[in-house]
Design an enzyme around this catalytic site. Structure first.
Site, PDB file in Angstrom:
ATOM      1  N   LYS A 165       0.808  -1.229   0.000  1.00 34.40           N
ATOM      2  CA  LYS A 165       0.000   0.000   0.000  1.00 34.40           C
ATOM      3  C   LYS A 165       0.842   1.281   0.000  1.00 34.40           C
ATOM      4  O   LYS A 165       0.429   2.295  -0.538  1.00 34.40           O
ATOM      5  CB  LYS A 165      -0.956   0.004   1.197  1.00 34.40           C
ATOM      6  N   ASP A 168     -10.629   3.366   1.548  1.00 33.67           N
ATOM      7  CA  ASP A 168     -11.033   2.793   2.839  1.00 33.67           C
ATOM      8  C   ASP A 168     -11.879   3.778   3.662  1.00 33.67           C
ATOM      9  O   ASP A 168     -12.895   3.388   4.254  1.00 33.67           O
ATOM     10  CB  ASP A 168      -9.804   2.380   3.656  1.00 33.67           C
TER      11      ASP A 168
END
Ligand code: NAP
Length: 297
Positions: free
Chosen positions: A80, A116
């Site tokens: 990420k 997210d």
């Protein structure tokens, strides 16, 4: 029907557009199940695959995405952060969080996003009908998921966020994402919140808890207070010890499946420009989790 039979019956042609997820380990990812169900329900000639990409190879994978013309990639652990150096641009969430969970092609550019936080907000607002404006929130944890949640909550107009975390350094770094809204605090602060979010892995069943009981609980349930909404970002098991304790006290208890679906829904919108079929995605995720329970490996 066997997995082999299902693959043979899929209508993949030379025109099929390809998306996927990179990570390691990636074979347990629910994303192929969720996205392939979404593409099928939307009648899109797209396919979604899981790519096992070793640690350190995120940049190579982005080169592969460009060369192969992949339409979009989800990014999971451990890539990420590492993927950022290989991208052309970042959206403001990914830039602030220094973490990308979705790569979208814009012309010849690869753009990094972090869905997210928006996924977390949608799970509460859309699925649960919760109005976040003016709420006092306690977030347990200060890792990648907590950081996304803290930034999103500040953007959604909550009154305050208290971050309760094992390591104070990580807590301070997370608080810096929401200046004027977030502060660090002790576990007792949980009792004063209207919304309590567990963003630690405590409750996944493999980590021993902090309350000394051996139960994988992120906080002493005695600290929960009347009227609270309790959210656990964990979605497997569906009912964690924290959620069980919250329900036992008559509180609203929400697991992380909604966030998982809605963060995927944001990626789906970015890639396809279409509205995501949320019901099909949820049903596929629940089916995938059941399959995983029945076929552990
Ligand atoms: P992470 O970056 O590794 O952060 C983990 C956090 O939990 C850290 O703050 C860590 O504290 C704390 N922690 C870990 N073990 C602990 C223990 N034994 N006692 C006390 N604190 C502990 O992980 P993440 O990516 O944020 O994920 C956190 C959870 O959210 C996981 O369960 C993950 O499955 C879930 N998640 C769900 C979604 C969704 O879509 N529903 C999305 C992302 C993540 P320190 O800072 O002190 O190390």
């Amino acid at each position: 029907m066997s997995d082999e039979r299902r693959l043979v019956s899929q209508d993949i042609t030379g025109r099929t557009r390809v998306a996927g997820v990179i990570g390691t380990p990636v074979r347990h990812s629910l994303s192929p199940t969720i996205f392939n169900a979404a593409f099928a329900a939307s009648g899109l000639d797209w396919a979604y695959l899981a790519f096992e990409v070793p640690d350190g190879a995120a940049g190579l994978a982005m080169g592969g995405m460009r060369a192969l013309g992949l339409e979009g990639l989800s990014v999971t652990m451990p890539h990420k952060g590492a993927v950022i150096a290989a991208l052309d641009r970042l959206d403001p969430d990914a830039e602030a969080l220094e973490a990308v969970n979705c790569v979208h092609r814009e012309g010849s550019d690869l753009v990094g996003h972090n869905t997210d936080g928006p996924g977390f907000l949608d799970a509460l607002r859309v699925d649960e009908g919760i109005d976040l404006g003016g709420l006092d929130v306690a977030v347990i944890g200060a890792g990648g998921a907590a950081r996304a949640v803290i930034r999103a909550l500040a953007g959604a107009g909550v009154r305050s966020v208290v971050v309760v975390n094992r390591s104070s350094e990580a807590a301070e770094r997370a608080v810096a994402l929401a200046p004027g809204v977030a502060r660090t605090g002790p576990p007792e602060a949980v009792g004063e919140a209207g919304l309590v979010v567990n963003a630690t892995p405590l409750g996944m069943g493999v980590v021993v808890g902090t309350d000394g009981s051996g139960e994988p609980l992120p906080l002493d349930p005695e600290r929960l207070a009347a009227g609270q909404v309790v959210v656990d970002l964990i979605y497997h098991p569906a009912v964690t010890p924290l959620l069980k304790a919250a329900r036992g006290r008559g509180l609203v208890a929400v697991n992380g499946l909604g966030m998982l679906i809605h963060q995927a829904a944001h990626a789906f919108r970015l890639w396809t420009n279409e509205e995501p079929p949320l019901e099909a995605m949820s049903a596929a995720a629940l089916g995938g989790l059941l399959h995983r329970d029945q076929n552990p490996d």
